[in-house]
Scaffold this active site. Structure first.
Site, PDB file in Angstrom:
ATOM      1  N   ASP A   1      -1.889  50.959 -20.278  1.00  0.00           N
ATOM      2  CA  ASP A   1      -2.265  51.686 -19.068  1.00  0.00           C
ATOM      3  C   ASP A   1      -3.518  51.135 -18.388  1.00  0.00           C
ATOM      4  OD1 ASP A   1      -0.136  53.423 -19.340  1.00  0.00           O
ATOM      5  OD2 ASP A   1      -1.298  54.960 -20.402  1.00  0.00           O
TER       6      ASP A   1
ATOM      7  N   LYS B   1      -5.078  59.654 -15.139  1.00  0.00           N
ATOM      8  CA  LYS B   1      -3.790  59.505 -14.461  1.00  0.00           C
ATOM      9  C   LYS B   1      -2.813  60.584 -14.893  1.00  0.00           C
ATOM     10  CE  LYS B   1      -1.013  57.769 -17.968  1.00  0.00           C
ATOM     11  NZ  LYS B   1       0.213  58.408 -18.502  1.00  0.00           N
TER      12      LYS B   1
END
Length: 291
Positions: free
Chosen positions: A138, A14
């Site tokens: 995350d 990401k």
């Protein structure tokens, strides 16, 4: 239904298109407002049925021990489902370590998705995200992927439409950044950068790349301690990046480009100084079984 003995999962890394620290929560953790984007750089995780719990990381400098997020994910899965089983996990790492790109979270997400498939547990995305949140902030995003507005400690996620078509050039210096140390530094010195995540969300919904980039920023950039950030941003902008910023708590820095040619030209220029350079596009998904 045939019994599966092995599955392969791809889990995207990401980037943070925006990261703001908006306060402290009662728990003592930082209250964050972020825009996260999955990209076409993948951890590849192979899971096989086994009576034991094993982890292999071929070619990686990461130690395969019980502190690894993949092991934590497997244990959380077995604890939640009550399955008396094991799994052999092999992770082929492609995401740089301590880069702010959630490679470890992607590994955990891959294990949860893979074991759900391998053992036919049929856990929902909500259940997987709840398990993932206990492993790392995350991990829920790594499960969902795509483009998300992420708030709190990473536990409030809102799926957004795909970002406008673009390319990313990601540059990782030859050192990483400790996330706890970056936040400790933020607590000491603060930041002059506070991106407007609401404006960025509106830009994404409008399909406006210029406005998306105008609202980009990272409140941790000034205090991360990554000494190459400024030089990388300058190089990427000189080669046509619409914007450039650090991702997560660093140390990776990325530029947003309108087209592949400019992104690859910037990458070639960056490789003259930094060895770890990647070119990627936005990915619309999260961790998934590779068919």
């Amino acid at each position: 239904m045939a019994r599966l003995n092995c599955v392969t999962v791809l889990a995207p890394a990401k980037l943070n298109l925006a990261l703001d620290v908006v306060g402290l929560l009662p728990s003592g953790y930082h209250d964050l407002d972020m825009t996260m984007q999955a990209i076409t750089l993948y951890e590849r995780v192979v899971l096989r049925r086994s009576p034991y719990l094993n982890l292999r990381l071929p070619g990686s400098l990461v130690a395969p021990n019980n502190k690894n997020t993949a092991i934590k994910a497997a244990l959380a899965f077995f604890d939640y489902t009550g399955l008396l089983a094991g799994v052999d996990i092999t992770i082929y790492k492609n995401t740089p370590v301590r880069a702010g790109m959630a490679g470890g979270s992607a590994d955990a997400a891959a294990v949860l998705v893979g074991m759900n498939e391998l053992y036919g547990a049929r856990l929902s995305m909500s259940e997987l995200c709840a398990l993932g949140a206990k492993i790392g902030a995350d991990v829920p995003f790594a499960l969902m992927g795509g483009t998300c507005r992420v708030q709190g400690v990473g536990d409030f996620l809102k799926a957004l439409p795909p970002v406008p078509e673009c390319w990313f050039t990601v540059v990782m210096p030859d050192y990483g950044v400790s996330t706890p140390e970056a936040f400790a530094a933020y607590d000491r010195v603060g930041s002059s950068v506070h991106p407007d995540c609401g404006a960025q969300e509106a830009a994404i919904r409008a399909g406006d790349l210029d406005a998306l980039c105008a609202a980009a920023g990272n409140a941790l950039e000034e205090c991360s301690g990554a000494k190459d950030t400024g030089a990388i941003k300058t190089l990427l902008r000189e080669h046509g990046a619409v914007t450039a910023l650090m991702t997560g708590s660093g140390a990776a820095v990325f530029g947003v480009f309108r087209d592949e040619g400019a992104a690859r030209t910037a990458a070639q220029a960056a490789k003259r100084r930094w060895k770890q350079v990647y070119v990627a596009q936005p990915d619309r998904g999260g961790a998934r079984v590779s068919r």
